[in-house]
Design an enzyme around this catalytic site. Structure first.
Site: not given
Ligand code: NAD
Length: 361
Positions: A124, A191, A225, A249
């Site tokens: 972002y 991740k 996840d 987000d």
């Protein structure tokens, strides 16, 4: 003299929810001098820009601001006011509590957590290069020269910068918040099994900082996840979450959904020199001017502001009043009724009045 707070009503439903919040915060008895500044669509009409310098100067001076949502006009050449404010004021920590409120139609009643999203880096950060642009072609050539994995020539490129500085300050902020507010555990979401360098850096930074809080605050890391599934199935396992920008987000909207939607999700953007409080929802233009939408998210943002300025007692009283009104389910907006077409639903200002009445009791 009261505490000076910059008030940015915004546009769309912004002015209505901001007015409701102002009424409720004033009803706590805390003396606030609201310094109102015009931003968004009305500022474009008046000053030719959605974010006049006077608004930024006012926040810099007062260090505390609260805003209603602001529309991002698509294709009119204006940058998002929200993104500009975060960048101009270096509001690096996006703080979003997600807590079940009795009387709402929450998907899961066991949610009670606070999410800390890094606000300035990651995918972002806005370092992007368009398909076939000279910059993209140049970068693809350079990357293909140094990397075993090749990037296709018909690719657009986004860069994911994650720095030690950016990671340290958001993770430390989350730990400090946990200590000050009696939380037990910080879960770092990443991740790093795939993105070993960027997410790996975020994770390693977290592990190092966690050592400083050993014995006081528990620490764990969870792959993003898996975290999404866990939050849906066992949200009660989580307390404070800290995440890089993009995962933050997505996961914060997931949690807003779990506790009953945008109408009740508050937020804050905090920097070293200023704090800006705002509801998570947008300007919902189709409801603008109808005195119809739920003011809860903005009032809860006002409660976060009261806590930030040390008005803990007022924050507690206002929270109790709003929770009672929602639990009773009478003087609430359409979205808090079991049937959205329930004719007994009240308007934005009437719900705020009901909350003020409880406060005065
Ligand atoms: P939105 O949040 O404005 O509205 C989506 C839907 O959510 C609404 O149609 C409504 O059904 C519901 N909703 C939102 N707020 C509610 C409330 N207080 N009470 C009851 N229901 C509510 O999202 P959008 O339509 O995607 O965005 C509209 C505009 O807002 C866009 O220009 C967007 O860029 C902007 N936006 C601004 C902010 C901000 O100022 N921080 C945040 C998100 C979106």
């Amino acid at each position: 003299m009261g505490i000076r707070v910059t008030l940015l009503p915004g546009d769309g439903i912004g002015p209505e929810v901001a007015l409701a919040m102002k009424k409720c915060v004033d009803a706590t008895g805390v003396s606030i001098d609201w310094e109102e500044q015009c931003v968004g669509a009305p500022a474009i009409e008046k000053f030719g820009t959605p974010l006049p310098q006077a608004a930024i100067d006012s926040i810099r001076k007062n260090k505390i601001a609260i805003k209603g949502p602001i529309e991002t006009p698509i294709g009119k050449g204006f940058r998002s006011v929200n993104v500009q404010l975060r960048q101009e004021l270096d509001l690096y920590a996006c703080v979003r509590p997600a807590k079940y409120i009795e009387g709402t139609r929450a998907v899961n009643t066991k949610v009670n957590l606070v999410i800390f999203r890094e606000n300035t880096e990651d995918l972002y950060a806005g370092v992007e290069f368009d398909l076939y642009s000279d910059e993209a072609k140049h970068l693809i050539k350079e990357i293909n020269a140094v990397s075993k994995k090749k990037v296709r020539e018909d690719s657009a490129i986004s860069i994911k910068p994650i720095s030690v500085f950016g990671s340290e300050r958001i993770i430390r902020y989350a730990f400090e918040y946990a200590v000050k507010n009696g939380h037990k555990k910080v879960s770092l979401v990443h991740k790093a099994n795939i993105m070993k360098f960027t997410d790996g850096l975020f994770l390693r930074t977290g592990q190092k900082i966690a050592e400083e809080y050993a014995g006081k605050i528990a620490f764990e890391d969870v792959i993003v996840d898996n975290m999404c599934m866990q939050l849906v199935q066992k949200p009660e396992l989580y307390d404070v979450l800290v995440l890089p920008n993009l995962y933050g987000d997505i996961v914060s909207d997931l949690c807003a959904g779990l506790v009953g939607g945008l109408g009740i999700a508050p937020g804050a953007n905090i920097g070293s020199d200023a704090a800006l409080f705002e509801p998570v929802h947008g300007s919902a233009p189709k409801y603008a001017g109808q005195n119809k939408v739920n003011p809860t998210a903005t009032i809860l943002s006002g409660i976060m502001m009261l806590r930030h300025i040390g008005e803990t007692d007022a924050a507690k009283r206002l929270e109790k009043a709003i929770f009672e009104v929602i639990k009773e389910g009478k003087d609430v907006t359409y979205d808090l009724k079991a049937d959205r077409n329930d004719p007994t639903a009240v308007g934005t200002q009437e719900m705020a009045e009901a909350i003020c009445k409880k406060l005065r009791k």
